[in-house]
Design a protein around this motif. Structure first.
Motif, PDB file in Angstrom:
ATOM      1  N   ARG A  32      42.694  38.451  31.438  1.00 37.69           N
ATOM      2  CA  ARG A  32      43.178  39.527  32.683  1.00 37.69           C
ATOM      3  C   ARG A  32      43.023  38.794  33.790  1.00 37.69           C
ATOM      4  O   ARG A  32      43.639  39.026  34.788  1.00 37.69           O
ATOM      5  N   GLY A  33      41.783  38.100  34.063  1.00 39.50           N
ATOM      6  CA  GLY A  33      41.440  37.312  35.169  1.00 39.50           C
ATOM      7  C   GLY A  33      40.747  38.234  36.197  1.00 39.50           C
ATOM      8  O   GLY A  33      40.348  39.171  36.034  1.00 39.50           O
ATOM      9  N   CYS A  34      40.629  37.410  37.645  1.00 41.49           N
ATOM     10  CA  CYS A  34      39.687  38.100  38.511  1.00 41.49           C
ATOM     11  C   CYS A  34      40.445  39.334  39.258  1.00 41.49           C
ATOM     12  O   CYS A  34      39.770  40.214  39.514  1.00 41.49           O
ATOM     13  N   GLN A  40      38.341  47.256  39.538  1.00 39.70           N
ATOM     14  CA  GLN A  40      37.434  48.292  38.686  1.00 39.70           C
ATOM     15  C   GLN A  40      36.666  48.984  39.701  1.00 39.70           C
ATOM     16  O   GLN A  40      36.146  48.521  40.836  1.00 39.70           O
ATOM     17  N   PRO A  41      36.779  50.449  39.723  1.00 35.58           N
ATOM     18  CA  PRO A  41      36.022  51.271  40.835  1.00 35.58           C
ATOM     19  C   PRO A  41      34.578  50.946  41.141  1.00 35.58           C
ATOM     20  O   PRO A  41      34.391  50.979  42.200  1.00 35.58           O
ATOM     21  N   PRO A  42      33.721  50.666  40.344  1.00 39.52           N
ATOM     22  CA  PRO A  42      32.426  50.715  40.669  1.00 39.52           C
ATOM     23  C   PRO A  42      32.369  49.180  41.309  1.00 39.52           C
ATOM     24  O   PRO A  42      31.275  49.145  42.099  1.00 39.52           O
ATOM     25  N   LEU A  43      32.878  48.191  41.145  1.00 43.54           N
ATOM     26  CA  LEU A  43      32.750  46.967  41.689  1.00 43.54           C
ATOM     27  C   LEU A  43      33.556  47.206  43.187  1.00 43.54           C
ATOM     28  O   LEU A  43      32.729  46.574  44.068  1.00 43.54           O
ATOM     29  N   VAL A  49      30.185  49.076  50.184  1.00 39.95           N
ATOM     30  CA  VAL A  49      28.824  49.251  50.512  1.00 39.95           C
ATOM     31  C   VAL A  49      28.555  47.983  51.277  1.00 39.95           C
ATOM     32  O   VAL A  49      27.998  48.050  52.253  1.00 39.95           O
ATOM     33  N   ILE A  50      28.383  47.004  50.457  1.00 37.25           N
ATOM     34  CA  ILE A  50      27.867  45.587  50.876  1.00 37.25           C
ATOM     35  C   ILE A  50      28.743  45.157  52.307  1.00 37.25           C
ATOM     36  O   ILE A  50      27.995  44.886  53.323  1.00 37.25           O
TER      37      ILE A  50
END
Length: 65
Positions: A32-34, A40-43, A49-50
């Motif tokens: 699927r790749g990068c 993805q929601p958590p990422l 935030v960062i």
């Protein structure tokens, strides 16, 4: 990896000559790749935030020091 495990490589006569459509479907799911990882929601929440912390720190250094 015959050189590290000391096993013989599989015989090329036993391999199928053409790939089936099912092989292509499973390969598409595995690679699927990068861009899939970035969706993805958590990422995305973590990166937001960062990024916000870096923006706040940059604005603080730029205007308040």
């Amino acid at each position: 990896m015959a050189h590290t495990t000391r096993e013989q490589a599989p015989d090329s006569a036993n391999r199928p000559l053409t790939a089936t459509p099912q092989d292509h479907a499973s390969a598409a799911q595995e690679s699927r790749g990068c861009l899939f990882a970035l969706s993805q929601p958590p990422l995305m929440l973590f990166l937001t935030v960062i990024g916000a912390l870096l923006l706040i720190a940059g604005l603080h250094d730029q205007f308040l020091l």
